[in-house]
Design an enzyme around this catalytic site. Structure first.
Site, mmCIF file in Angstrom:
data_model
loop_
_atom_site.group_PDB
_atom_site.id
_atom_site.type_symbol
_atom_site.label_atom_id
_atom_site.label_comp_id
_atom_site.label_asym_id
_atom_site.label_seq_id
_atom_site.Cartn_x
_atom_site.Cartn_y
_atom_site.Cartn_z
ATOM 1 N N LYS A 13 -6.003 -3.167 -5.998
ATOM 2 C CA LYS A 13 -4.622 -3.363 -5.530
ATOM 3 C C LYS A 13 -4.559 -3.488 -4.007
ATOM 4 O O LYS A 13 -3.951 -4.403 -3.470
ATOM 5 C CB LYS A 13 -3.728 -2.193 -5.995
ATOM 6 N N ARG A 87 4.476 4.717 -10.114
ATOM 7 C CA ARG A 87 3.402 5.267 -10.938
ATOM 8 C C ARG A 87 3.940 6.046 -12.127
ATOM 9 O O ARG A 87 3.152 6.558 -12.926
ATOM 10 C CB ARG A 87 2.559 6.213 -10.077
ATOM 11 N N ARG A 126 -16.543 2.779 -2.480
ATOM 12 C CA ARG A 126 -15.445 2.385 -1.571
ATOM 13 C C ARG A 126 -15.505 3.100 -0.224
ATOM 14 O O ARG A 126 -15.733 4.292 -0.144
ATOM 15 C CB ARG A 126 -14.096 2.692 -2.232
ATOM 16 N N ARG A 160 -12.777 8.370 1.245
ATOM 17 C CA ARG A 160 -11.663 9.242 0.882
ATOM 18 C C ARG A 160 -12.130 10.513 0.178
ATOM 19 O O ARG A 160 -13.044 10.487 -0.631
ATOM 20 C CB ARG A 160 -10.699 8.480 -0.033
ATOM 21 N N ARG A 171 -7.555 11.364 -11.897
ATOM 22 C CA ARG A 171 -6.729 10.202 -11.523
ATOM 23 C C ARG A 171 -6.617 9.216 -12.678
ATOM 24 O O ARG A 171 -5.554 8.637 -12.919
ATOM 25 C CB ARG A 171 -7.313 9.521 -10.280
HETATM 26 P P1 ADP Z 1 -5.840 4.486 -5.622
HETATM 27 O O1 ADP Z 1 -6.237 3.591 -4.496
HETATM 28 O O2 ADP Z 1 -6.958 5.268 -6.176
HETATM 29 O O3 ADP Z 1 -5.019 3.810 -6.673
HETATM 30 P P2 ADP Z 1 -3.761 5.663 -3.960
HETATM 31 O O4 ADP Z 1 -4.254 5.518 -2.575
HETATM 32 O O5 ADP Z 1 -2.721 4.712 -4.411
HETATM 33 O O6 ADP Z 1 -4.981 5.652 -4.977
HETATM 34 O O7 ADP Z 1 -3.226 7.130 -4.184
HETATM 35 C C1 ADP Z 1 -3.987 8.267 -3.824
HETATM 36 C C2 ADP Z 1 -3.264 9.524 -4.276
HETATM 37 O O8 ADP Z 1 -1.976 9.596 -3.653
HETATM 38 C C3 ADP Z 1 -2.956 9.597 -5.777
HETATM 39 O O9 ADP Z 1 -4.040 10.113 -6.525
HETATM 40 C C4 ADP Z 1 -1.746 10.542 -5.782
HETATM 41 O O10 ADP Z 1 -2.133 11.879 -5.579
HETATM 42 C C5 ADP Z 1 -0.991 10.105 -4.542
HETATM 43 N N1 ADP Z 1 -0.013 9.011 -4.836
HETATM 44 C C6 ADP Z 1 -0.041 7.747 -4.328
HETATM 45 N N2 ADP Z 1 0.999 7.026 -4.773
HETATM 46 C C7 ADP Z 1 1.706 7.849 -5.591
HETATM 47 C C8 ADP Z 1 2.891 7.684 -6.369
HETATM 48 N N3 ADP Z 1 3.552 6.513 -6.413
HETATM 49 N N4 ADP Z 1 3.332 8.748 -7.089
HETATM 50 C C9 ADP Z 1 2.677 9.925 -7.061
HETATM 51 N N5 ADP Z 1 1.555 10.142 -6.367
HETATM 52 C C10 ADP Z 1 1.058 9.122 -5.619
HETATM 53 P P1 ADP Z 2 -7.126 0.141 -5.418
HETATM 54 O O1 ADP Z 2 -6.247 -0.080 -4.226
HETATM 55 O O2 ADP Z 2 -6.578 -0.456 -6.664
HETATM 56 O O3 ADP Z 2 -7.508 1.577 -5.605
HETATM 57 P P2 ADP Z 2 -9.201 -1.139 -3.786
HETATM 58 O O4 ADP Z 2 -8.600 -2.413 -3.337
HETATM 59 O O5 ADP Z 2 -9.295 -0.031 -2.804
HETATM 60 O O6 ADP Z 2 -8.493 -0.639 -5.153
HETATM 61 O O7 ADP Z 2 -10.659 -1.485 -4.365
HETATM 62 C C1 ADP Z 2 -11.555 -0.457 -4.832
HETATM 63 C C2 ADP Z 2 -12.989 -0.796 -4.404
HETATM 64 O O8 ADP Z 2 -13.447 -1.938 -5.148
HETATM 65 C C3 ADP Z 2 -13.137 -1.160 -2.937
HETATM 66 O O9 ADP Z 2 -14.370 -0.661 -2.478
HETATM 67 C C4 ADP Z 2 -13.131 -2.694 -2.925
HETATM 68 O O10 ADP Z 2 -13.896 -3.231 -1.839
HETATM 69 C C5 ADP Z 2 -13.760 -3.040 -4.273
HETATM 70 N N1 ADP Z 2 -13.177 -4.228 -4.921
HETATM 71 C C6 ADP Z 2 -11.869 -4.600 -4.941
HETATM 72 N N2 ADP Z 2 -11.686 -5.721 -5.683
HETATM 73 C C7 ADP Z 2 -12.920 -6.049 -6.161
HETATM 74 C C8 ADP Z 2 -13.391 -7.118 -7.002
HETATM 75 N N3 ADP Z 2 -12.558 -8.043 -7.519
HETATM 76 N N4 ADP Z 2 -14.713 -7.145 -7.288
HETATM 77 C C9 ADP Z 2 -15.551 -6.213 -6.792
HETATM 78 N N5 ADP Z 2 -15.185 -5.194 -5.993
HETATM 79 C C10 ADP Z 2 -13.876 -5.110 -5.670
#
Ligand code: ADP
Ligand code: ADP
Ligand code: ZN
Length: 225
Positions: A13, A87, A126, A160, A171
């Site tokens: 995302k 979420r 990541r 992270r 998660r």
């Molecule tokens: P990821 O990249 O793994 O999808 P995020 O960076 O979006 O994770 O979120 C990291 C953490 O922040 C989540 O595990 C949660 O604890 C909190 N968080 C983020 N967005 C939300 C949301 N919309 N509602 C509740 N908790 C959230």
């Molecule tokens: P999210 O925001 O959904 O948690 P991220 O964009 O942070 O996901 O991506 C998670 C990890 O996977 C990062 O290390 C990123 O560089 C890698 N990644 C993202 N998209 C792809 C893809 N299409 N193929 C391979 N690796 C990817």
């Protein structure tokens, strides 16, 4: 145009949101980034959410809804990419009301489909630039020069605290229990588009581009403000 990127942790995302910002001038609203910023700022809210985030649980709806509302109000003419929000069903309802109150609408929800095995590998590899937020991966998207951000030249590359196996399990559970019902919720509203998130980053980006380019602004039953 306002869109949601929906998908489990590690689906891509943030990576795709940053590309959309660059390519379409949209604004990424990542509640995860906002919460991480809040925790480093030392506010009471920051302290409250830190432990919850590190454990991999969701923070309460009112906190994230408040953060999103502030951002929407601050940029009334912007096009938003909601990344990691909503979420829960309560957050989805709140977003709908918020957009309506601000004369905006949701145009599409893009679901990035990725299986759990791939997610574990993505989260494990990541790292991000602490200065500009660019997202990297040890295997699939390393920096060109070891230890230096391609985008801004910073050497402040960070991993992270919640990108570990234990927190990831929680998660994923949270995602399947509380967030995945949004797939049906937005399907019923005719807004859902699913994209294969397992494809390479560029392929996913062009799939998303095709979805957005095919959107027609004129759909009869939407009120214009
Ligand atoms: P990821 O990249 O793994 O999808 P995020 O960076 O979006 O994770 O979120 C990291 C953490 O922040 C989540 O595990 C949660 O604890 C909190 N968080 C983020 N967005 C939300 C949301 N919309 N509602 C509740 N908790 C959230
Ligand atoms: P999210 O925001 O959904 O948690 P991220 O964009 O942070 O996901 O991506 C998670 C990890 O996977 C990062 O290390 C990123 O560089 C890698 N990644 C993202 N998209 C792809 C893809 N299409 N193929 C391979 N690796 C990817
Ligand atoms: Zn950088």
């Amino acid at each position: 145009m306002n869109i949601i990127l929906l998908g489990p942790p590690g689906a891509g995302k943030g990576t795709q949101a940053r590309r959309l910002e660059e390519e379409r001038g949209m604004i990424q609203l990542s509640t995860g980034d906002m919460l991480r910023e809040a925790r480093t700022s030392g506010t009471e809210m920051g302290r409250k959410v830190a432990a919850i985030m590190d454990a991999g649980e969701l923070v309460t709806d009112d906190i994230v809804i408040g953060l999103i509302e502030e951002k929407i109000k601050a940029a009334p003419n912007a096009s938003f990419i909601f990344d990691g929000f909503p979420r829960t069903l309560a957050q989805a309802d709140a977003l709908g009301e918020l957009l309506e109150r601000n004369g905006k609408k949701l145009d599409a929800v893009i679901e990035l489909r990725v299986d759990d095995d791939a997610l574990v590998k993505r989260i494990a590899g990541r790292y991000t630039c602490g200065d500009c937020g660019e997202v990297y991966h040890d295997a699939t998207k390393p920096t060109k020069v070891d230890g230096v951000c391609d985008e801004c030249g910073s050497s402040n590359l960070i991993r992270r605290a919640d990108d570990n196996e234990e927190a990831l399990k929680t998660r994923l559970m949270e995602y399947y229990k509380k967030t995945s019902p949004l797939i049906g919720y937005y399907y019923a509203k005719g807004l859902l588009h699913s994209v294969d998130g397992l494809a390479p980053i560029d392929t996913v980006a062009s799939e998303i581009a095709s979805v957005l380019d095919a959107l027609r602004p004129l759909d009869g039953n939407v009120k214009t403000p």
